[in-house]
Design a protein around this motif. Structure first.
Motif, PDB file in Angstrom:
ATOM      1  N   UNK A 188      -8.041   0.561  -8.896  1.00 26.40           N
ATOM      2  CA  UNK A 188      -9.183  -0.484  -9.474  1.00 26.40           C
ATOM      3  C   UNK A 188      -9.538  -1.034  -7.890  1.00 26.40           C
ATOM      4  N   UNK A 189      -8.468  -1.232  -7.042  1.00 29.66           N
ATOM      5  CA  UNK A 189      -9.118  -2.056  -5.729  1.00 29.66           C
ATOM      6  C   UNK A 189      -9.078  -1.526  -4.150  1.00 29.66           C
ATOM      7  N   UNK A 190      -8.548  -0.467  -4.736  1.00 26.52           N
ATOM      8  CA  UNK A 190      -8.105   0.344  -3.738  1.00 26.52           C
ATOM      9  C   UNK A 190      -9.386   2.016  -3.319  1.00 26.52           C
ATOM     10  N   UNK A 191      -9.441   1.409  -1.814  1.00 27.59           N
ATOM     11  CA  UNK A 191      -9.871   2.779  -1.433  1.00 27.59           C
ATOM     12  C   UNK A 191      -9.629   4.098  -1.257  1.00 27.59           C
ATOM     13  N   UNK A 192      -8.997   4.986  -1.885  1.00 23.68           N
ATOM     14  CA  UNK A 192      -8.506   6.202  -1.339  1.00 23.68           C
ATOM     15  C   UNK A 192      -8.031   7.630  -0.364  1.00 23.68           C
ATOM     16  N   UNK A 193      -9.637   7.514  -0.040  1.00 28.06           N
ATOM     17  CA  UNK A 193     -10.374   8.413   0.338  1.00 28.06           C
ATOM     18  C   UNK A 193      -9.798   7.794   2.145  1.00 28.06           C
ATOM     19  N   UNK A 194      -9.597   6.722   2.023  1.00 25.02           N
ATOM     20  CA  UNK A 194     -10.432   5.461   3.906  1.00 25.02           C
ATOM     21  C   UNK A 194      -8.869   4.861   3.928  1.00 25.02           C
ATOM     22  N   UNK A 195      -7.511   4.740   2.407  1.00 25.08           N
ATOM     23  CA  UNK A 195      -7.113   4.080   2.819  1.00 25.08           C
ATOM     24  C   UNK A 195      -6.916   2.754   2.814  1.00 25.08           C
ATOM     25  N   UNK A 246     -12.821  -4.042  -1.432  1.00 26.88           N
ATOM     26  CA  UNK A 246     -13.185  -5.306  -0.727  1.00 26.88           C
ATOM     27  C   UNK A 246     -12.112  -5.315   0.859  1.00 26.88           C
ATOM     28  N   UNK A 247     -13.292  -6.005   1.735  1.00 25.58           N
ATOM     29  CA  UNK A 247     -12.554  -6.369   2.829  1.00 25.58           C
ATOM     30  C   UNK A 247     -12.560  -8.155   3.593  1.00 25.58           C
ATOM     31  N   UNK A 248     -12.051  -8.416   3.655  1.00 23.80           N
ATOM     32  CA  UNK A 248     -12.548  -9.599   3.474  1.00 23.80           C
ATOM     33  C   UNK A 248     -13.073 -10.563   5.156  1.00 23.80           C
ATOM     34  N   UNK A 249     -11.635  -9.274   6.063  1.00 20.29           N
ATOM     35  CA  UNK A 249     -11.640 -10.112   6.699  1.00 20.29           C
ATOM     36  C   UNK A 249     -12.414  -9.092   8.017  1.00 20.29           C
TER      37      UNK A 249
END
Length: 63
Positions: free
Chosen positions: A16-23, A27-30
């Motif tokens: 649920x937390x992963x964008x598999x297309x872009x790997x 949510x990218x806190x950095x």
């Protein structure tokens, strides 16, 4: 890792937390730190700190 802790979670939750297309994580806190990193590196950039949350393409350095 989550908030300086190593945690174990079910693979279904990770999916649920992963964008598999872009790997990458969804949510990218950095990304919120990028304006600060550019300031510290004396990078020529505007200092607008609005949180757009979009990725920028990185250009390779010319030598």
């Amino acid at each position: 890792m989550s908030k300086r802790n190593v945690i174990f979670q079910p693979v279904a939750e990770l999916k649920k937390q992963t964008d598999f297309e872009h790997r990458i994580p969804k949510e990218q806190w950095w990304l919120k730190l990028r304006p600060l990193m550019k300031i510290m590196a004396k990078y020529k950039a505007s200092y607008d700190v609005s949180d757009s949350g979009q990725l920028e393409h990185i250009q390779p350095w010319s030598i």
